[in-house]
Write a protein that holds these residues in place. Structure first.
Motif, PDB file in Angstrom:
ATOM      1  N   ILE A   1       2.525   9.854   2.868  1.00 29.59           N
ATOM      2  CA  ILE A   1       3.306  11.088   3.039  1.00 29.59           C
ATOM      3  C   ILE A   1       2.519  12.077   3.891  1.00 29.59           C
ATOM      4  CG2 ILE A   1       4.214  13.126   1.843  1.00 29.59           C
ATOM      5  CD1 ILE A   1       5.012  11.211  -0.453  1.00 29.59           C
ATOM      6  N   LYS A   2       1.240  12.199   3.620  1.00 25.72           N
ATOM      7  CA  LYS A   2       0.375  13.113   4.380  1.00 25.72           C
ATOM      8  C   LYS A   2       0.279  12.679   5.850  1.00 25.72           C
ATOM      9  CE  LYS A   2      -3.939  13.034   3.198  1.00 25.72           C
ATOM     10  NZ  LYS A   2      -5.281  13.198   2.653  1.00 25.72           N
ATOM     11  N   ALA A   3       0.362  11.374   6.102  1.00 18.72           N
ATOM     12  CA  ALA A   3       0.247  10.858   7.471  1.00 18.72           C
ATOM     13  C   ALA A   3       1.490  11.131   8.301  1.00 18.72           C
ATOM     14  CB  ALA A   3      -0.030   9.354   7.437  1.00 18.72           C
ATOM     15  N   MET A   4       2.617  11.318   7.644  1.00 21.96           N
ATOM     16  CA  MET A   4       3.875  11.510   8.368  1.00 21.96           C
ATOM     17  C   MET A   4       3.917  12.874   9.055  1.00 21.96           C
ATOM     18  SD  MET A   4       6.638   9.932   5.714  1.00 21.96           S
ATOM     19  CE  MET A   4       7.883  10.921   6.472  1.00 21.96           C
ATOM     20  N   PRO A   5       4.483  12.928  10.250  1.00 20.08           N
ATOM     21  CA  PRO A   5       4.667  14.229  10.896  1.00 20.08           C
ATOM     22  C   PRO A   5       5.512  15.144  10.004  1.00 20.08           C
ATOM     23  CG  PRO A   5       5.079  12.450  12.447  1.00 20.08           C
ATOM     24  CD  PRO A   5       4.939  11.825  11.088  1.00 20.08           C
ATOM     25  N   SER A   6       5.169  16.409   9.961  1.00 16.64           N
ATOM     26  CA  SER A   6       5.814  17.357   9.045  1.00 16.64           C
ATOM     27  C   SER A   6       7.289  17.603   9.364  1.00 16.64           C
ATOM     28  CB  SER A   6       5.052  18.681   9.045  1.00 16.64           C
ATOM     29  OG  SER A   6       5.044  19.226  10.347  1.00 16.64           O
TER      30      SER A   6
ATOM     31  N   ALA B   1       0.821  -1.218   0.000  1.00 18.60           N
ATOM     32  CA  ALA B   1       0.000   0.000   0.000  1.00 18.60           C
ATOM     33  C   ALA B   1       0.854   1.266   0.000  1.00 18.60           C
ATOM     34  CB  ALA B   1      -0.941   0.000   1.204  1.00 18.60           C
ATOM     35  N   HIS B   2       2.060   1.190   0.542  1.00 17.76           N
ATOM     36  CA  HIS B   2       2.954   2.354   0.524  1.00 17.76           C
ATOM     37  C   HIS B   2       3.285   2.780  -0.904  1.00 17.76           C
ATOM     38  CE1 HIS B   2       3.490   1.322   4.733  1.00 17.76           C
ATOM     39  NE2 HIS B   2       4.165   2.441   4.918  1.00 17.76           N
ATOM     40  N   PHE B   3       3.267   1.828  -1.822  1.00 17.10           N
ATOM     41  CA  PHE B   3       3.577   2.115  -3.218  1.00 17.10           C
ATOM     42  C   PHE B   3       2.324   2.480  -4.014  1.00 17.10           C
ATOM     43  CE2 PHE B   3       6.936  -0.518  -1.570  1.00 17.10           C
ATOM     44  CZ  PHE B   3       8.069   0.141  -2.014  1.00 17.10           C
ATOM     45  N   ASN B   4       1.189   1.930  -3.603  1.00 16.67           N
ATOM     46  CA  ASN B   4      -0.071   2.196  -4.304  1.00 16.67           C
ATOM     47  C   ASN B   4      -0.752   3.473  -3.849  1.00 16.67           C
ATOM     48  OD1 ASN B   4       0.215  -0.188  -5.729  1.00 16.67           O
ATOM     49  ND2 ASN B   4      -1.017  -1.373  -4.297  1.00 16.67           N
ATOM     50  N   ASN B   5      -0.433   3.941  -2.652  1.00 14.63           N
ATOM     51  CA  ASN B   5      -1.103   5.113  -2.084  1.00 14.63           C
ATOM     52  C   ASN B   5      -0.081   6.002  -1.366  1.00 14.63           C
ATOM     53  OD1 ASN B   5      -3.160   6.814  -1.383  1.00 14.63           O
ATOM     54  ND2 ASN B   5      -4.200   5.377  -0.026  1.00 14.63           N
ATOM     55  N   THR B   6       0.998   6.289  -2.061  1.00 13.46           N
ATOM     56  CA  THR B   6       2.128   7.010  -1.480  1.00 13.46           C
ATOM     57  C   THR B   6       1.725   8.345  -0.874  1.00 13.46           C
ATOM     58  OG1 THR B   6       3.545   5.954  -3.111  1.00 13.46           O
ATOM     59  CG2 THR B   6       4.454   7.856  -1.958  1.00 13.46           C
ATOM     60  N   GLU B   7       0.896   9.097  -1.564  1.00 14.72           N
ATOM     61  CA  GLU B   7       0.507  10.428  -1.074  1.00 14.72           C
ATOM     62  C   GLU B   7      -0.194  10.351   0.284  1.00 14.72           C
ATOM     63  OE1 GLU B   7       1.461  13.392  -2.209  1.00 14.72           O
ATOM     64  OE2 GLU B   7       2.661  12.216  -3.615  1.00 14.72           O
TER      65      GLU B   7
ATOM     66  N   PHE C   1      12.436  14.090   3.851  1.00 20.38           N
ATOM     67  CA  PHE C   1      12.490  13.008   2.867  1.00 20.38           C
ATOM     68  C   PHE C   1      11.268  12.085   2.936  1.00 20.38           C
ATOM     69  CE2 PHE C   1      16.876  13.794   4.463  1.00 20.38           C
ATOM     70  CZ  PHE C   1      17.324  14.546   3.383  1.00 20.38           C
ATOM     71  N   GLY C   2      10.088  12.690   2.964  1.00 17.33           N
ATOM     72  CA  GLY C   2       8.847  11.941   3.134  1.00 17.33           C
ATOM     73  C   GLY C   2       8.663  10.800   2.158  1.00 17.33           C
ATOM     74  N   GLU C   3       8.869  11.072   0.878  1.00 18.85           N
ATOM     75  CA  GLU C   3       8.645  10.034  -0.122  1.00 18.85           C
ATOM     76  C   GLU C   3       9.622   8.863   0.073  1.00 18.85           C
ATOM     77  OE1 GLU C   3       7.682   9.757  -4.874  1.00 18.85           O
ATOM     78  OE2 GLU C   3       8.913  11.414  -4.157  1.00 18.85           O
ATOM     79  N   PHE C   4      10.872   9.178   0.351  1.00 23.91           N
ATOM     80  CA  PHE C   4      11.862   8.125   0.594  1.00 23.91           C
ATOM     81  C   PHE C   4      11.462   7.278   1.803  1.00 23.91           C
ATOM     82  CE2 PHE C   4      15.532   6.610   2.985  1.00 23.91           C
ATOM     83  CZ  PHE C   4      16.095   5.752   2.045  1.00 23.91           C
ATOM     84  N   ILE C   5      11.048   7.924   2.884  1.00 20.46           N
ATOM     85  CA  ILE C   5      10.658   7.202   4.103  1.00 20.46           C
ATOM     86  C   ILE C   5       9.460   6.301   3.821  1.00 20.46           C
ATOM     87  CG2 ILE C   5       9.706   7.468   6.428  1.00 20.46           C
ATOM     88  CD1 ILE C   5      11.496   9.963   6.717  1.00 20.46           C
ATOM     89  N   VAL C   6       8.497   6.793   3.058  1.00 20.56           N
ATOM     90  CA  VAL C   6       7.318   5.984   2.739  1.00 20.56           C
ATOM     91  C   VAL C   6       7.720   4.746   1.944  1.00 20.56           C
ATOM     92  CG1 VAL C   6       5.175   5.924   1.399  1.00 20.56           C
ATOM     93  CG2 VAL C   6       5.651   7.861   2.909  1.00 20.56           C
ATOM     94  N   TYR C   7       8.535   4.933   0.915  1.00 19.86           N
ATOM     95  CA  TYR C   7       8.967   3.785   0.114  1.00 19.86           C
ATOM     96  C   TYR C   7       9.829   2.818   0.933  1.00 19.86           C
ATOM     97  CZ  TYR C   7       7.231   6.050  -4.122  1.00 19.86           C
ATOM     98  OH  TYR C   7       6.436   6.628  -5.078  1.00 19.86           O
TER      99      TYR C   7
END
Length: 126
Positions: free
Chosen positions: A32-37, A23-29, A41-47
Motif C-alpha cells: 500500500i505504501k509503495a502505491m502512488p497516492s 507477499a501482497h497478503f503477508n506484507n500488505t502495508e 482503494f489501495g488495499e483492494f488493489i494490493v489484494y
C-alpha cells in the motif's frame, strides 16, 4: 538442454510470481505504501494484484495458457512500474531498502518484461 532451460526458467518466473503474489497478503502495508497516492482503494488493489500475480504464475507454467499468461504478465509488470517509481521517489519511506536498490529496481522491471516476452513467442514448450 535448451528445452530444460526454457521450461526451468518458465517455472522459475511462475514461482517468483506466486511468491510475489503471496507477499501482497503477508506484507500488505508495504505494498500500500509503495502505491502512488493518486490511486484509490489501495488495499483492494494490493489484494487484487496479489491474486492476479498468483494466477498468472500458475497459468504461465500450463502449456495451454502459457502464451496468454505471458502477455498478461507483461501488462502486469507495466502496470506496477509506477509503484516502483513511487518507491524510488519516496525512498525515505522505505528504510529497509537503499536508494540505490530502489533505483536498480527500475531497469530490472524491463528485464522481467523481456523474460516474460520469451514465452509469448512460442505456443508450446520447445
Amino acid at each position: 538442454m535448451k528445452k530444460i532451460l526454457y521450461i526451468g526458467s518458465k517455472f522459475l518466473l511462475g514461482f517468483l510470481l506466486v511468491i510475489g503474489g503471496i507477499a501482497h497478503f503477508n506484507n500488505t502495508e508495504f505494498y500500500i505504501k509503495a502505491m502512488p497516492s493518486f490511486l484509490p482503494f489501495g488495499e483492494f488493489i494490493v489484494y487484487a494484484s496479489g491474486v492476479i500475480e498468483i494466477l498468472l504464475g500458475i497459468l504461465l507454467v500450463i502449456t495451454k495458457t502459457s502464451r496468454n499468461a505471458a502477455f498478461a504478465i507483461i501488462v502486469l509488470f507495466i502496470a506496477i512500474f509506477p509503484a516502483n517509481v513511487n518507491m524510488y521517489l519516496n525512498h525515505s519511506d522505505f528504510p529497509e531498502m537503499s536508494e540505490t536498490a530502489l533505483l536498480i529496481r527500475l531497469p530490472i522491471q524491463l528485464l522481467l518484461i523481456g523474460w516474460a516476452y520469451i514465452y509469448t513467442r512460442q505456443k508450446e514448450d520447445k
